[in-house]
Each structure stands twice: as structure tokens, then as C-alpha cells.
Write an enzyme that holds these catalytic residues in place. Structure first.
Site, short mmCIF file in Angstrom:
data_model
loop_
_atom_site.label_atom_id
_atom_site.label_comp_id
_atom_site.label_asym_id
_atom_site.label_seq_id
_atom_site.Cartn_x
_atom_site.Cartn_y
_atom_site.Cartn_z
N HIS A 105 8.52 2.54 -13.94
CA HIS A 105 7.53 3.30 -14.28
C HIS A 105 7.14 4.75 -14.69
O HIS A 105 8.64 5.43 -14.39
CB HIS A 105 6.75 2.84 -12.90
CG HIS A 105 5.96 1.78 -12.81
ND1 HIS A 105 5.40 0.88 -13.86
CD2 HIS A 105 6.85 0.98 -11.53
CE1 HIS A 105 5.33 -0.56 -13.46
NE2 HIS A 105 5.57 -0.68 -12.06
N LYS A 134 -7.63 1.11 -8.16
CA LYS A 134 -8.40 1.63 -7.91
C LYS A 134 -10.08 1.53 -8.77
O LYS A 134 -10.80 1.80 -9.17
CB LYS A 134 -7.81 1.51 -10.08
CG LYS A 134 -8.62 2.73 -10.90
CD LYS A 134 -6.90 3.11 -11.75
CE LYS A 134 -7.43 1.84 -12.93
NZ LYS A 134 -7.73 1.91 -13.99
#
Length: 892
Positions: free
Chosen positions: A161, A559
Site C-alpha cells: 500500500h 471513512k
């Protein structure tokens, strides 16, 4: 940096230092490494460098004492006074210090694990497979417990990532330093050996200091593959069978190594690196092919070396250990494959038939790697069959210890890794598939298609070629990001049919839905129910024993609705999906898209497993191992073995009647608490993130924009060119940026208000004691709060011209800390977890120093710096990103 341990003190976050709790061996290691780093800094030729580093270090420590604010302000002034070159040197010094401190802590953890194993029997060590098996057997009986143990599955999936900041060169240096510390523990006090060890340590630290922590360019996906392979070479190939062996030693007791093993290999490694193309244009079909080839090369080299080593040590004379008819038959088959190779093996092994056969086996594994079709194994099952022939011959000849020693280790390695090492999983966004199907419907497969659609079809052909070479196990899972309707799963199979036009060599595909947003989690069962009507799904269920895999995304849901609502939504979805699977007699595997950061479902994996809803584990646990977590959990063999065993033990125990009953009863009993926290926390989270201008303000007060431009990952940090809304932003940089700003908002925002509005403290304490899911949530938030710092956070939030948003965040931070500590009964975050709390405390002043340097860079960039000055500030920023990530550890 001679004395790197802060004195006992109290800071503005209510943390009390605990210098006296640091174990003497760890203190000695930290002091040694700090002293040697100080020597290296002195030898740079600039005697003032160490003085500046020490001055900033001392001020950062004093900022946790009686005159904390004054000391912090003085530290800030010192940082601003540095020349640009000096600021970079100081940032690098603190970053190297963190690498050394992490190393010392890891080394001490290994030391403690070894001491515990020496003092205690395996059956009484907490969180071990023997302990879990014993408890399970008490509840369901020994035979049923053994059957469940032999069906156990743990599937860690390695991913790369944009937050993985450490270079491979740095990781390699740290491994060499670790080996030197281990060597040092065994040396007598004083004397030449100890002095030589210190000289080597000093040379290695000097090399680490001189190695740029920043990559010259963004890593390619294949660079990320090679980074993961370094962990396989260093630990994983040997660690997995070591865990099996320890379990088998316990199960068989005195008969261990003499009787046929009872332990079955239960770890299956997966990887997204080189297969995850969702939002990463750098991952192509050719990348996927090469990623599979690199992994296979490492696996086959390791198997070849192991087979050759066993062959050379299997010096059992034919007279005392005669070959069985099966071994003689195998030898004849080997002779038919190559007279030259068998003749060479026979000349090296006179009257040693088992050795001769194994040497030829090793040559055949080498031929498999080199693609020598005449001699190569076609499948790992063929290799395993040959090893079993050797094993059975040894048993028949009365040599079971030779059969079940290193040879059994190799059998387990073949069963675990095959020829592919790790199953390469492909991931793509559902919208990409929809667009490709629309193009094909309009133009036909052979018509004028866009590059992206041709790439989608080529991906299926890459999967087919990987399966043909390495077997179906090597690549068959196809994960669909943002699965929002059953047609998104049907598209996977339709595109495969278009790619191969009905040819017999079409690959085996299992389409796996990934439910990421809150709405998708809520609709998950409805989508799964409809998917059962798809003929391709029906065919796969008939072929694979009714196995279905479902992936849950922690990042986007957090989120989307905030950490509290996301946690509750994920738990509810798992419960409903498990009930759906039970109704349809489906063997379900839930795939958890967890990360190292607490805002992404991080925290201790074994505790998370034991908090899952009834029926959702059933002896199978799969999760992503992301970013720096791969090194932290698997970089050291002892720590890797402990992690694997802890998660496997929890996976086995999660289905025990007592555990399932406790989770079910707690979920029902505290449903009112869940409903209240869910509604209140989500409302408060949305009030923040949906404020006008919030996305742009977020990119101002954190290093989000700059991190997106820096060479620390192959995948872009955002979906568009700028952040106009949170939908433009990937969830991982969202978490990473808040952690860099020392706020960790993604891990706790909304909880404090929801706890205060619920109000019943005794009820919340009861939930913390009796409800595993809530306990895990509170404990993880406590960790997140421990790594946040209100005073540093204030300075980041001041970078944006929105006092209202800054006040909201700081008020919620204080409120969350107040209520979490009331519930946990702690005086300060992590006070009840002595080892972890102590480690975080010791690091905090040094992270603060790097944060002040990062703030200097951000202020300059926000003021509109241009040209070389801007480039220099970005370089300083990346240096601090590396250092803060190393200091906080679970940041991505």
C-alpha cells in the site's frame, strides 16, 4: 544519543512515564545502540550535529515534565533555527534511532518468548494451539476437537500500500543488526569477541545512517513483490512448518517424530501484490504474470535447496535400511527420465538408495524451476507423491525418525507453498467490469476496444497461463471491489467467457464480492442471495463443495460512517452473512480487509477473531497483512511463529460453544448500547466530514497532498487529481495522514460524544467487561489515543484557516480520552497494558521531535514555496514521514 530513556514525567495527555518499568536487558540494548548511533553522528565530521540532536531530544523529553509547554515551544524554536541541511540530518538521526529502538524492542520480545518457552510447558502458555485445543476438547470431545484442528485454515494475504515507507535496503540492514544483537547475547562479558561484535554493530549502524531512507523513484509493483519475497526467504518458508512441528510434538508427546504426524498444514499464503489492479494503473496482465513467476522461482529454489540438503544427509545404508518395492520402482522411473542424472546420484550414494532418490528429486525440482519439460514435475502433487514414497520406504525399513524428521518438514512445505508460494489474487473495481462489458456489447470482442478493456481481458488470460503452469491453486480468486449488485459478480464470469470465447483452457474463477461501504454492508445478504441464481455460481458451488468467500472492507466503511458505526456494521454484516450461509449449507470463509492501523480494523488479530459473531469463523480465518505490518509480524522467525499460533489458536477456539454463546448473548444483551452508540457517533462523524470545505481543509492540515506525490508505493493515493470530496480519497491515505498529524482521528472520532450521550457509565463498564466486541473497540481506541498527541495535533490543525473544525476535533479528542479512561479504569491510555504502554511512552518524545520537523516543512509548503526550496521541503517532509511511521509503527 547515549541515554535514550525519558525520566518519569507527566504530560498534557495525562501520561505518566514509567522509566523504572523498563527491563534491564532492553534498557541495555537501547543504550548500547543509542551510544553507537551517537558515535556515528560524531564521526560525520560535524561535531555540532550530535549536540543539536541531543538538544532537541532533551527538550522533547522535558516537554513531558513540569514545564511542558515552555519546553515544547523552545523545541519548536530550535527546529525553526536549523538550516535546511541540519533539519534533514536531525530528521535522519531520529529516524535511524527509531529503527534501532524498534529493533531493540523486537529483540527483547524474542528474548522474552524464548524465556517463557523454557520455563513453561506449551499447554500452559496463553494463546497457544495446545491451550485452545485443550479447551475445545473439554467442550466438544477429543475426537471432534482433533477433526476441527485438521480442518483449520489460516490465510494471511500479503498486500502493498502507499503507506509502506521503508526501503528494502533499510530492512536488510536491520536484519543484520538483529543477528548481531542475537550473537551478542551469547558472548561472555568482556573480551575480544564482545569488542568485535560492537565493532560490527558500529559499522552496520554507520551504513544505516549513510543509506538514504528515501527511494529514488516510486517502487514498481514488481519491486513490491520482491520486498515480500525477502520476508518469505528470511522466515516464512521455515516458520510455517516449525509451527506445525511444535503442534505435532504436543499432540503426539513421546511418540513425536516416531509416529505419523497428526498436525495438518493449516496456513495458506495469499498475495495481492502484482494482482491488485483496483486504482493502480501500474498493475497490468504482464505484471501479474511476472509476479507469479517471481514467487514461483523463490518457492522452487527453497524446495530445491531443502530437498538437496535432505538428500545429502539421508546417508542410510541399504543393508540396515533397505529400499521398499515402491522406492525401487520410483528409482526406475527416475532412470527413465535421465540416465545421466541417476548415474551421478548413484555414484554419490553407493548403497544409499534413499539418498540417491532424494538427490534426483532435488534435480527434478531444479528442472521445474528452469522449465526443463523432460525432467520437470508437472504439479506439486507429483513431488509430494515422490516424497511420500521415500517416507513410506523409510517407515517400512524401520526408520520412522528419518521419515518424520526433516523429510516431513519438506512434505509440509510442499503442501503449504506448492510451486506457486502464495495464491495470487486479482482485484478490480466493479465499474471497470461494467464499462468493459458495455464496450464488448457494442463492438464485439474483436472490435475496436479501449486499452483498459483489452487489459481486463488480458488479465483473465494471465490467470489462465498461471494456472496452466503452476496449478489452479496459484490464481483463481477474483475480488470485485465495490460489489453493489449480483450483476457485478456475474460480470467476472462473463468477461472470462469473452476472454477465452468458450475455449477449454479457460481458467477456474471464483468471483469474490467485496462489501466496503456502509450501504454495501447493509445490502450484502440480499446481493449474496441473488447471486445464488447465477448459473456460474451454481456450477462453482457444485465443483468446490459449496464453498463461498466474502470479503469485508474495513477502510472505506470507517471513512464512510466513522470507526464506531463501521465496527458495529461489520459485526452485524458478518452475523447476517453467517446465518445466510447456514441456511444454504454453504461453507463460508469471511475475508477481513484489516490493516495495521486502528482506523482500518487493526489491533491484535487474535482478539478480533474471538469477538466475531457465532458461525462467522468456523475454523477458517483470512485477513490482509498490509504495509509495514508484514515486516512487524513476519520479519522475525520467533515473532512470526508466535503470531501465526495466536491467530490459529483463536480461529480454532472461536467456534467453541462457550465462545459462540458468550458472543451471541453479549450481542443481544447490549443491543441497546450498540444502537445508541451507532446513531450518535455516526451523526457526529458526519457533522464533521460533511462540513463545507472539509476535504480541502483536511488536505491542508495533514501531509496528504505531499504523501501522494512521494515515492513510497506503486499505487496512487487518490482516485482523482485533487481531493474535492472524501470519495476522491483512498481510505488508506485517509488513515495514514491523520496518524502522521498525530491526531489518529480515523480510529476514534465520534466515540466520545456517543459515550457521553449514552451516559450510563456502569452499563458501559459492564459492556467492556462482558462484550468482546465492545472491549476490542475500546482497547483499540485506547491504543489510538496513546499514539495521538493533543499539543502536536493543535499545531497541525492550525495550518488550516478553520478554527471551528479544529475545535470540534480537539474537543472530541478530549471527550473520547475522558470516557475511554473512565470505562477502562486507566489513569492514562494503555496504563493497564504495561509493556505496550511503556513502549509508546518511551517513543512519544522522539516522535514529537520528528513531528516538529515535519510541521516546519508543511508550514513552508503551505506558504507557497517554489523551485528548489519547495523540493527541499518535500524531501524533508518525506524524511519525517519515514521517521514518524517507524516511531508509531502501526500507521498504515
Amino acid at each position: 544519543m547515549s541515554d535514550n530513556l525519558p525520566p518519569e514525567s507527566t504530560d498534557g495527555n495525562g501520561r505518566t512515564g514509567a522509566r523504572h518499568e523498563v527491563p534491564a536487558p532492553l534498557r541495555d540494548d537501547v543504550r548500547l545502540l543509542g551510544r553507537l548511533l551517537g558515535t556515528v553522528l560524531t564521526e560525520t565530521g560535524d561535531p555540532a550535529l550530535l549536540d543539536d540532536v541531543e538538544h532537541l531530544r532533551e527538550l522533547s523529553i522535558r516537554a513531558y515534565g513540569e514545564h511542558a509547554d515552555a519546553a515544547l515551544e523552545e523545541a519548536e524554536r530550535l527546529v525553526e533555527s536549523f538550516s535546511h541541511e541540519r533539519a534533514e540530518q536531525v530528521a535522519r538521526a531520529f529516524t535511524v534511532y527509531f529503527h534501532l529502538a524498534n529493533l531493540a524492542e523486537e529483540h527483547h520480545r524474542v528474548r522474552v518468548l524464548h524465556d517463557r518457552e523454557a520455563e513453561l510447558a506449551p499447554s500452559v502458555v496463553d494463546d497457544t494451539l495446545p491451550e485452545a485445543f485443550t479447551q475445545l476438547a473439554d467442550e466438544v470431545g477429543h475426537a471432534e476437537a482433533l477433526a476441527r484442528l485438521q480442518r483449520l485454515e489460516f490465510r494471511p494475504v500479503l498486500t502493498a500500500h502507499p503507506t509502506e515507507a521503508r526501503r528494502r535496503a533499510v530492512s536488510a540492514s536491520i536484519r543484520r543488526l538483529s543477528a548481531l544483537l542475537t550473537e551478542r547475547d551469547g558472548l561472555p562479558a568482556g573480551g575480544a569477541s564482545l569488542a568485535e561484535n560492537e565493532r560490527k554493530l558500529l559499522a552496520e549502524i554507520d551504513g544505516l545512517w549513510r543509506t538514504s531512507p528515501i527511494r529514488a523513484a516510486k517502487p514498481t509493483p514488481l519491486d513490491e513483490v520482491r520486498t515480500a519475497m525477502s520476508v518469505f526467504d528470511a522466515t516464512l518458508f521455515s516458520v510455517f512448518p516449525t509451527v506445525y512441528r511444535r503442534l505435532d510434538d504436543w499432540l503426539l508427546a513421546d511418540k513425536a517424530g516416531h509416529d505419523r504426524p497428526l498436525a495438518a498444514p493449516f496456513v495458506r499464503l495469499g498475495t495481492w501484490i502484482g494482482g491488485d489492479r483496483d486504482g493502480n494503473p501500474n498493475v497490468t496482465a504482464e505484471t501479474t504474470r511476472q509476479a507469479a513467476a517471481i514467487a514461483a522461482d523463490h518457492a522452487l529454489r527453497a524446495l530445491e535447496q531443502a530437498a538437496q540438503r535432505i538428500g545429502r544427509t539421508l546417508t542410510l545404508d541399504e543393508q540396515g535400511t533397505p529400499a521398499s518395492d515402491g522406492l525401487r520402482s520410483l528409482w526406475q522411473k527416475q532412470r527413465q527420465l535421465s540416465e545421466a542424472i541417476t548415474a551421478e546420484a548413484a555414484s554419490e550414494s553407493p548403497s544409499e538408495p534413499h539418498r540417491a532418490v532424494m538427490l534426483v528429486v532435488a534435480r527434478r525440482v531444479a528442472a521445474t524451476r528452469l522449465r526443463d519439460a523432460d525432467l520437470a514435475y508437472q504439479t506439486p502433487e507429483q513431488l509430494e507423491a515422490d516424497l511420500k514414497v521415500v517416507q513410506d520406504s523409510l517407515i517400512a525399513a524401520g526408520a520412522p525418525r528419518a521419515a518424520y524428521g526433516d523429510l516431513q518438514q519438506l512434505v509440509w512445505q510442499v503442501q503449504t507453498f506448492g510451486f506457486h508460494l502464495a495464491e495470487l489474487e486479482v482485484r478490480q473495481h466493479s465499474q471497470v467490469h461494467e464499462a468493459a462489458l458495455a464496450e464488448i456489447a457494442e463492438h464485439g470482442v474483436h472490435g475496436q476496444l479501449s486499452d483498459r478493456t483489452r487489459e481486463v481481458l488480458d488479465t483473465y488470460r494471465a490467470i489462465g497461463s498461471i494456472q496452466q503452469r503452476y496449478g489452479i491453486r496459484a490464481a483463481r480468486r477474483y475480488i470485485v471491489s465495490f460489489t453493489q449488485k449480483p450483476e457485478h459478480l456475474a460480470a467476472v464470469y462473463q468477461l472470462a467467457e469473452h476472454a477465452f470465447e468458450g475455449a477449454d483452457d479457460a481458467p477456474v474463477i471464483d468471483a469474490i464480492p467485496l462489501f466496503e461501504t456502509f450501504a454495501d454492508l447493509e445490502a450484502s445478504v440480499e446481493i449474496l442471495e441473488a447471486s445464488l441464481e447465477l448459473p456460474q455460481v451454481q456450477r462453482r458451488l457444485a465443483e468446490n463443495g459449496r464453498k463461498v468467500e466474502v470479503m469485508l472492507g474495513y477502510s472505506d466503511s470507517s471513512k464512510d460512517v466513522g470507526p464506531v458505526s463501521a465496527t458495529l456494521a461489520l459485526h452485524s454484516a458478518q452475523s447476517r452473512i453467517a446465518e445466510w450461509a447456514q441456511r444454504h449449507e454453504i461453507n463460508l470463509t469471511l475475508f477481513h480487509g484489516r490493516g495495521g492501523a486502528l482506523g482500518r480494523g487493526g489491533g491484535p488479530a487474535n482478539r478480533a477473531v474471538l469477538a466475531q459473531p457465532p458461525g462467522s469463523v468456523d475454523g477458517r480465518f483470512k485477513l490482509t497483512e498490509q504495509g509495514e505490518v508484514i515486516t512487524a509480524r513476519y520479519g522475525d522467525a520467533t515473532i512470526a511463529a508466535r503470531h501465526i499460533e495466536q491467530v490459529a489458536a483463536a480461529t480454532l477456539l472461536a467456534s467453541a460453544p462457550s465462545v459462540e454463546r458468550r458472543n451471541a448473548e453479549a450481542t443481544a444483551r447490549f443491543a441497546d448500547v450498540a444502537a445508541a452508540l451507532d446513531s450518535s457517533s455516526r451523526e457526529h462523524f458526519h457533522a464533521l466530514v460533511r462540513s463545507e470545505g472539509f476535504p480541502q481543509w483536511f488536505s491542508e492540515v495533514t501531509p496528504l497532498e505531499e504523501v501522494g506525490l512521494l515515492p513510497i508505493g506503486s499505487r496512487p493515493a487518490r482516485r482523482g487529481l485533487s481531493v474535492e470530496s472524501l470519495e476522491d480519497l483512498r481510505a488508506i491515505p485517509w488513515v495514514f495522514s491523520w496518524s502522521q498529524a498525530r491526531i489518529n482521528l480515523a480510529g476514534w472520532y465520534g466515540l466520545g460524544t456517543s459515550l457521553r450521550e449514552f451516559g450510563d457509565l456502569e452499563r458501559l463498564r459492564e459492556a467492556h467487561r462482558d462484550w468482546p466486541l465492545f472491549a476490542t473497540l475500546i482497547d483499540n481506541v485506547e491504543m489510538s489515543l496513546a499514539k495521538a498527541d493533543e499539543r502536536i495535533a493543535e499545531r497541525y490543525l492550525a495550518l488550516g484557516d478553520r478554527d471551528d473544525l479544529a475545535a470540534k476535533i480537539l474537543d472530541e479528542l478530549r471527550l473520547t480520552r475522558e470516557w475511554v479512561l473512565k470505562i477502562s479504569g486507566s489513569e492514562w491510555p494503555l496504563a493497564g497494558r504495561r509493556v505496550l504502554g511503556r513502549a509508546v511512552q518511551l517513543r512519544s518524545p522522539y516522535v514529537d521531535a520528528l513531528s516538529l520537523l515535519q510541521l516546519r516543512a508543511l508550514r513552508g509548503l503551505r506558504s507557497g514555496a517554489e523551485g528548489q526550496y519547495k523540493d527541499g521541503l518535500q524531501h524533508l517532509l518525506l524524511l519525517t514521514v519515514n521517521g514518524v511511521a517507524a516511531g508509531l509503527q502501526n500507521t498504515g
